[in-house]
Motif scaffolding. Structure first.
Motif, PDB file in Angstrom:
ATOM      1  N   PRO B 261       0.840  -1.188   0.000  1.00  0.00           N
ATOM      2  CA  PRO B 261       0.000   0.000   0.000  1.00  0.00           C
ATOM      3  C   PRO B 261       0.881   1.245   0.000  1.00  0.00           C
ATOM      4  O   PRO B 261       1.946   1.262   0.606  1.00  0.00           O
ATOM      5  N   LYS B 262       0.446   2.256  -0.702  1.00  0.00           N
ATOM      6  CA  LYS B 262       1.220   3.492  -0.772  1.00  0.00           C
ATOM      7  C   LYS B 262       0.369   4.617  -0.241  1.00  0.00           C
ATOM      8  O   LYS B 262      -0.782   4.767  -0.631  1.00  0.00           O
ATOM      9  N   ILE B 263       0.969   5.417   0.606  1.00  0.00           N
ATOM     10  CA  ILE B 263       0.191   6.464   1.249  1.00  0.00           C
ATOM     11  C   ILE B 263      -0.250   7.528   0.249  1.00  0.00           C
ATOM     12  O   ILE B 263      -1.210   8.233   0.447  1.00  0.00           O
ATOM     13  N   ASP B 264       0.446   7.617  -0.861  1.00  0.00           N
ATOM     14  CA  ASP B 264       0.124   8.662  -1.826  1.00  0.00           C
ATOM     15  C   ASP B 264      -0.838   8.191  -2.907  1.00  0.00           C
ATOM     16  O   ASP B 264      -1.194   8.934  -3.799  1.00  0.00           O
ATOM     17  N   GLU B 265      -1.246   6.941  -2.851  1.00  0.00           N
ATOM     18  CA  GLU B 265      -2.188   6.462  -3.856  1.00  0.00           C
ATOM     19  C   GLU B 265      -3.306   5.745  -3.149  1.00  0.00           C
ATOM     20  O   GLU B 265      -3.062   4.885  -2.323  1.00  0.00           O
ATOM     21  N   ARG B 266      -4.516   6.082  -3.501  1.00  0.00           N
ATOM     22  CA  ARG B 266      -5.612   5.361  -2.890  1.00  0.00           C
ATOM     23  C   ARG B 266      -6.095   4.295  -3.862  1.00  0.00           C
ATOM     24  O   ARG B 266      -6.756   4.575  -4.846  1.00  0.00           O
ATOM     25  N   GLU B 267      -5.725   3.088  -3.582  1.00  0.00           N
ATOM     26  CA  GLU B 267      -6.210   1.972  -4.387  1.00  0.00           C
ATOM     27  C   GLU B 267      -6.958   1.076  -3.444  1.00  0.00           C
ATOM     28  O   GLU B 267      -6.440   0.712  -2.399  1.00  0.00           O
ATOM     29  N   THR B 268      -8.157   0.701  -3.783  1.00  0.00           N
ATOM     30  CA  THR B 268      -8.864  -0.135  -2.825  1.00  0.00           C
ATOM     31  C   THR B 268      -8.349  -1.555  -2.854  1.00  0.00           C
ATOM     32  O   THR B 268      -8.079  -2.138  -1.826  1.00  0.00           O
ATOM     33  N   ARG B 269      -8.196  -2.112  -4.039  1.00  0.00           N
ATOM     34  CA  ARG B 269      -7.719  -3.492  -4.093  1.00  0.00           C
ATOM     35  C   ARG B 269      -6.323  -3.512  -4.684  1.00  0.00           C
ATOM     36  O   ARG B 269      -6.124  -3.055  -5.796  1.00  0.00           O
ATOM     37  N   LEU B 270      -5.374  -4.042  -3.917  1.00  0.00           N
ATOM     38  CA  LEU B 270      -4.006  -4.089  -4.405  1.00  0.00           C
ATOM     39  C   LEU B 270      -3.784  -5.401  -5.121  1.00  0.00           C
ATOM     40  O   LEU B 270      -4.302  -6.431  -4.714  1.00  0.00           O
ATOM     41  N   PRO B 271      -3.014  -5.380  -6.204  1.00  0.00           N
ATOM     42  CA  PRO B 271      -2.696  -6.650  -6.855  1.00  0.00           C
ATOM     43  C   PRO B 271      -1.760  -7.471  -5.970  1.00  0.00           C
ATOM     44  O   PRO B 271      -0.576  -7.159  -5.874  1.00  0.00           O
TER      45      PRO B 271
ATOM     46  N   ASN C 201      -7.176  -7.555   0.899  1.00  0.00           N
ATOM     47  CA  ASN C 201      -8.197  -7.779  -0.129  1.00  0.00           C
ATOM     48  C   ASN C 201      -9.334  -8.644   0.404  1.00  0.00           C
ATOM     49  O   ASN C 201     -10.501  -8.396   0.088  1.00  0.00           O
ATOM     50  N   LEU C 204     -11.543  -6.476   2.462  1.00  0.00           N
ATOM     51  CA  LEU C 204     -12.360  -5.614   1.593  1.00  0.00           C
ATOM     52  C   LEU C 204     -13.510  -6.403   0.968  1.00  0.00           C
ATOM     53  O   LEU C 204     -14.653  -5.932   0.934  1.00  0.00           O
ATOM     54  N   ALA C 222      -0.342   3.988   5.446  1.00  0.00           N
ATOM     55  CA  ALA C 222      -0.447   3.524   4.062  1.00  0.00           C
ATOM     56  C   ALA C 222      -1.482   2.411   3.956  1.00  0.00           C
ATOM     57  O   ALA C 222      -2.281   2.376   3.020  1.00  0.00           O
ATOM     58  N   ARG C 225      -5.006   3.809   4.291  1.00  0.00           N
ATOM     59  CA  ARG C 225      -5.454   4.499   3.090  1.00  0.00           C
ATOM     60  C   ARG C 225      -6.264   3.573   2.173  1.00  0.00           C
ATOM     61  O   ARG C 225      -7.137   4.017   1.439  1.00  0.00           O
ATOM     62  N   GLN C 226      -5.945   2.268   2.196  1.00  0.00           N
ATOM     63  CA  GLN C 226      -6.618   1.351   1.286  1.00  0.00           C
ATOM     64  C   GLN C 226      -8.032   0.998   1.732  1.00  0.00           C
ATOM     65  O   GLN C 226      -8.820   0.518   0.951  1.00  0.00           O
ATOM     66  N   GLU C 341      -1.720  13.612  -4.680  1.00  0.00           N
ATOM     67  CA  GLU C 341      -2.319  12.363  -5.151  1.00  0.00           C
ATOM     68  C   GLU C 341      -1.827  12.056  -6.556  1.00  0.00           C
ATOM     69  O   GLU C 341      -1.910  12.876  -7.462  1.00  0.00           O
TER      70      GLU C 341
END
Lengths: 304, 332, 350
Positions: B261-271, C201, C204, C222, C225-226, C341
């Motif tokens: 996870p990256k604090i600068d990107e909001r991605e809900t599902r990470l690959p 995941n 979620l 971090a 954030r997800q 962002e």
């Protein structure tokens, strides 16, 4: 260094080569311990003496009523008739020692079992509930631990007229539970602080379930080891008390009474003392060795 | 070619356990120069900590066995040195700080005395000289009130301060190589930054080589100059930081970078990378990563592990498709 | 706060002090550790509130109080409309069907002497009505399947699994009673990087499929954030900033939040180097003796006399974004510490 251990441990996966239970782990270690095998062999022999003494010696040889003991044979040295000599009454020392095992071992087993049950129960309550309950129980434990062991048993047995096995068991249990309780209490406090206990509480589990399912199984290990070791010590204590005339009394006999009887004749007939003392020592040793082996197997920290 | 400060080549470590032989380190190579910082990145079981312990000569043996490779310090082989000589190397030439300072410090000796011990044993200093040297080094790691805190015990310090004490102890003898095994993992975020800054500052002063062992791709991004990525006991990829982050040539590194996870990107599902890291008792044949790899082909499943292939100067990857992965990412 | 949705949690004036005592026989109270000190928040149906902070800030204690695992010192906790702080032990146990917990450490949170079947099956032994006609075996297998564990492993012991798989066992146990709320206390921080994303995941998916509400406790901004819809930043027992995730991350108003965001490492060498990092001095003070006024003032670069004299209260700086600071950061000030962002390849929802 434990990091390495962890790395290797955590990489064991269900798809890895071996899957084991915790007891399986212990058994794996036990099988490789020569101490375990020596003690196991000795204990099998002890078990046969206790359960089927008839296989090792005829019961008649231990009593004058059945004609096994004749004063004519008093203090006869080892011979083809008396493999390990005869005592003052002319009884076969070997046969007496075989039949003397039962009361000795029964005292040891009963005292060890009762001590563990009572000690674990009280330790569990003290450790689990904490607070005032714990401080009260802990003070009582401290007081009991201050009593000198054998002296306490002597005073107790002289004051209470309860001869035979039960008196000895009672005295030994009463003086030993605090050690077991203190041990279990410490382990309970440790287990109580673990997250799995918290998880059970958050499921709504009752105190009883938490104590029985989660805490006790994780806290009892060390006290089982102590029970095995103290079983040997209780057998020795029984001998001491019987020697002092406070334990098992005639016509019943045990290794302790045999040793007591032998003291007058020791110089004439050393076998009367050495034989039961030898049986006693080997049995006590066997239990202590077993305790050592089990404790090493149960404690992963001691693993090589 | 001039000798590197530290040159680790094809290091192999095995553990004899009841389940068989665990190949904890299975061919690790890297070099470290003066004043350089290299990060060894890996998950648990990747062999990164074992590598560090092998270099320090502090592996418990048995069960551990170094079965191959070499570790050269300024050209001198130190693997297999007799314990007495290794003790001379440890502390004064190579030092190591651990993740958990509380358990690495002796709880019943004051921190000052523990640091002073280093000076007394290795430098033969007098009690008084060792004390003043200790206070100096405590000041250097910025422990407030160093004189007054000389006699304090480890538990009287906060986590961050304890880590500073361990650093003080390890840099006391001005080692040429400092290995830091997850030095900030146990600390709070705001304290982590302080410790990393301190390490960098000390390094700039002393020109020591720094090996940072970590599982955290974030922590090393602006600290390390080069990164060595480990998986199942092998070096998977190695190269300059910017190359690894922006032009990786290895599918494992690629997956790792995508999955954090990256604090600068909001991605809900990470690959996420599918599957689990392998058991060290049954490291997959061929490329150890193949069961989890999206690019797997028959070549990866059998035979020998792919070699470390250079895709750019000083950037190598252990993958049959290294060039392809490298190219793909560069095009994107 | 979305008034259109049902509130599943409403916490008001929550206080938890732990007494510090001295003496063994005659215990004397000599002070309090102020673990949680007047905290208010709400969580709506299907929403995820993240409670963020460093060790000792009271985030884990708050989580335990939500489950009624410890008595509160003051305040109220309404779970689905009922105040659990006044409930009897028996009522509380029944209430556990609505709210469950996932713990941090997958190594200590599973009883090593129990098989997976008995660990996941235990909730049904405590609340047999939750089986709803199934057998326990069926229910356990369904749950294992749901969290991505091979049901064939049902008779194995925890130590035979890796960290990520153990955490799945913990998730299955928490789901067993079909709760509506899950308190997750650092659920992925003990896991390997490549496994963290799998478990995140899973959480979620479960939220979306089962309509769960989460209270997600973490130190890792971090990770938060997800998953978070809203964030509450705690420091020494108090919420210092709270609001929907976007304004909190893009323009933190409390200096502490800004420091946390700027300290969180970014796995990108250039971005990381381009940021102006705030380095806080020293450590978190002891919660037994917190500073007067604003508790953060001893580490704050903006602190003034007023911060020592007067405790700042949470006030709205716009759009449900609350901050407790006398001198909050302007969006311009905040901008230099956070990273703008970056448009990502993956669609962002909400």
């Amino acid at each position: 260094m434990s990091d390495i251990q962890l790395d290797v441990e955590t990489s064991v996966r269900p798809d890895g080569p071996a899957s084991r239970t915790l007891l399986g782990d212990a058994w794996y270690d036990l099988r490789r311990s020569w101490i375990f095998w020596i003690s196991a062999a000795l204990l099998v022999f002890v078990l046969v003496m206790v359960v089927f003494p008839g296989l090792l010696a005829p019961q008649e040889s231990t009593s004058s009523l059945t004609g096994g003991c004749q004063l004519a044979n008093s203090l006869a040295p080892p011979s083809s008739q008396f493999k390990l000599g005869a005592d003052q009454q002319g009884c076969d020392v070997y046969a007496l020692s075989i039949y003397g095992a039962r009361p000795s071992v029964i005292v040891g087993v009963l005292a060890a079992v009762l001590t563990t049950i009572i000690g674990a129960g009280i330790g569990l309550i003290a450790g689990f509930f904490g607070g005032k309950v714990d401080s009260t129980i802990s003070r009582i434990i401290d007081i009991f631990l201050g009593v000198p062991y054998i002296l306490g048993a002597i005073v107790l047995l002289s004051a209470v007229d309860l001869p035979g096995i039960w008196g000895v068991v009672l005295a030994l249990t009463l003086l030993s539970w605090p050690t077991a309780a203190r041990l279990v209490r410490g382990k309970v406090i440790e287990a109580k602080g673990q997250d799995y206990t918290l998880a059970a509480r958050s499921l709504g589990a009752s105190n009883g379930r938490i104590m029985v399912r989660h805490i006790l199984p994780n806290a009892i290990g060390p006290s089982i080891v102590v029970a095995v070791i103290s079983l040997g010590l209780f057998i020795g204590a029984e001998a001491t008390l019987s020697y002092l005339g406070l334990g098992i009394r005639p016509p019943d006999f045990s290794w302790g009474t045999m040793i007591a009887d032998a003291q007058n004749a020791f110089f004439q007939a050393p076998w009367t003392l050495l034989v039961p003392a030898g049986f006693l020592t080997l049995t006590v040793l066997a239990f202590i060795l077993l305790g050592e082996a089990v404790s090493e197997a149960l404690d992963p920290k001691l693993r090589k | 070619m001039a000798d590197h400060l530290l040159d680790v080549a094809d290091l192999k470590v095995e553990f004899d356990t009841r389940d068989g032989v665990a190949r904890a380190v299975n061919g690790v190579s890297f070099t470290l120069d003066e004043g350089e910082t290299i990060a060894i990145l890996g998950e648990s079981g990747s062999g990164k900590s074992v590598t560090a312990q092998a270099i320090m000569g502090i592996l418990d043996s048995p069960p551990a066995r170094i079965t191959g490779g070499s570790v050269r310090l300024r050209g001198r082989e130190i693997l297999g040195l007799p314990e007495k000589e290794y003790q001379q190397v440890r502390g004064s030439q190579i030092a190591m700080i651990f993740q958990d300072a509380l358990s690495a410090l002796n709880p019943v000796i004051s921190v000052g005395d523990q640091i002073a011990e280093m000076f007394r044993v290795h430098r033969g200093m007098s009690r008084k000289a060792a004390r003043s040297a200790t206070i100096d080094v405590m000041k250097r790691v910025r422990i407030p009130g160093a004189e007054e805190r000389y006699g304090s015990y480890p538990h009287q310090f906060s986590g961050g301060m304890r880590q500073r004490i361990m650093i003080a102890m390890m840099i006391a003898l001005k080692p040429q190589v400092l290995i830091a095994d997850e030095p900030t993992t146990a600390l709070d975020v705001t304290v982590q930054a302080q410790i990393m800054d301190l390490l960098q500052e000390l390094q700039a002063e002393t020109r020591m080589g720094l090996i940072l062992i970590t599982h955290d791709l974030g922590v090393v991004a602006d600290v390390a100059e080069r990164i060595s990525v480990m998986y199942a006991g092998r070096t998977m990829e190695q190269g300059p930081v910017a190359e690894i982050y922006h032009h990786t040539a290895n599918p494992y590194t690629e997956g790792l970078l995508a999955s954090i996870p990256k604090i600068d990107e909001r991605e809900t599902r990470l690959p996420a990378i599918k599957g689990l890291p392998p058991s060290l008792f049954a490291v997959p044949k061929g490329c150890a990563f193949h069961p989890r790899c999206p690019r797997v082909s028959d070549q990866c499943r059998s035979g020998a592990a792919p070699p470390l292939t250079e895709v750019a100067p000083d950037h190598a990857s252990r993958c049959w498709f290294a060039e392809e992965v490298y190219g793909n990412v560069a095009d994107a | 706060m979305s008034p259109t949705r049902d509130r599943v949690i409403a916490v008001s004036g929550l206080v938890k002090y732990y007494p510090i005592t001295r003496g063994i026989v005659f215990q004397k109270k000599i002070g309090d550790v102020r673990a949680v000190d007047h905290v208010d928040f709400t969580v709506a149906q299907g929403e995820t509130l993240a409670i963020v902070g460093e060790s000792g800030c009271g985030k884990s204690t708050t989580g335990r109080l939500l489950l009624g695992l410890e008595p509160v010192t003051a305040g109220s906790i309404e779970i689905l409309g009922q105040d659990i702080t006044t409930m009897s032990q028996k009522e509380l146990r029944a209430k556990r069907r609505d709210i469950q917990m996932i713990l941090q450490d997958p190594y200590t949170s599973l009883n090593p002497r129990m098989t997976v079947a008995s660990i996941i099956g235990e909730p049904f032994e405590i609340h047999p009505e939750a089986l709803a006609g199934r057998t326990k075996q069926e229910a356990v297998r369904d749950l294992m399947d749901r969290v991505g564990l091979n049901p064939e492993f049902v008779n194995r012991y925890p130590h035979q699994f890796s960290g990520g798989q153990r955490q799945r066992i913990g998730v299955a146990r928490a789901l067993a009673l079909k709760p509506r709320i899950i308190v997750a206390d650092e659920p992925v921080s003990a896991l390997d990087v490549s496994v963290q994303a799998q478990v995140m995941n899973l959480l979620l998916d479960l939220r979306d499929d089962l309509g769960l509400s989460y209270v997600f406790i973490s130190h890792d901004l971090a990770v938060v954030r997800q998953i978070a819809d809203r964030i509450a930043v705690m420091y020494l027992g108090k919420i210092v900033e709270t609001g929907p995730q976007d304004p909190v991350y893009s323009s933190p108003a409390h200096p502490y939040t800004a420091a946390l965001i700027s300290a969180a490492p970014i796995p990108d060498p250039e971005l990381q180097a381009s940021r102006e990092r705030i380095e806080l001095e020293g450590d978190v003070p002891s919660p037994a003796d917190p500073p007067s006024g604003c508790r953060f003032r001893t580490r704050c670069w903006k602190a003034q006399q007023r911060c020592a004299d007067e405790e700042p209260l949470l006030r709205d700086v716009g759009g449900g974004h609350l901050v407790a600071c006398h001198f909050p950061l302007t969006p311009e000030e905040a901008a230099s510490h956070v990273v703008p962002e970056v448009p990502s390849g993956h669609a962002t929802d909400s």
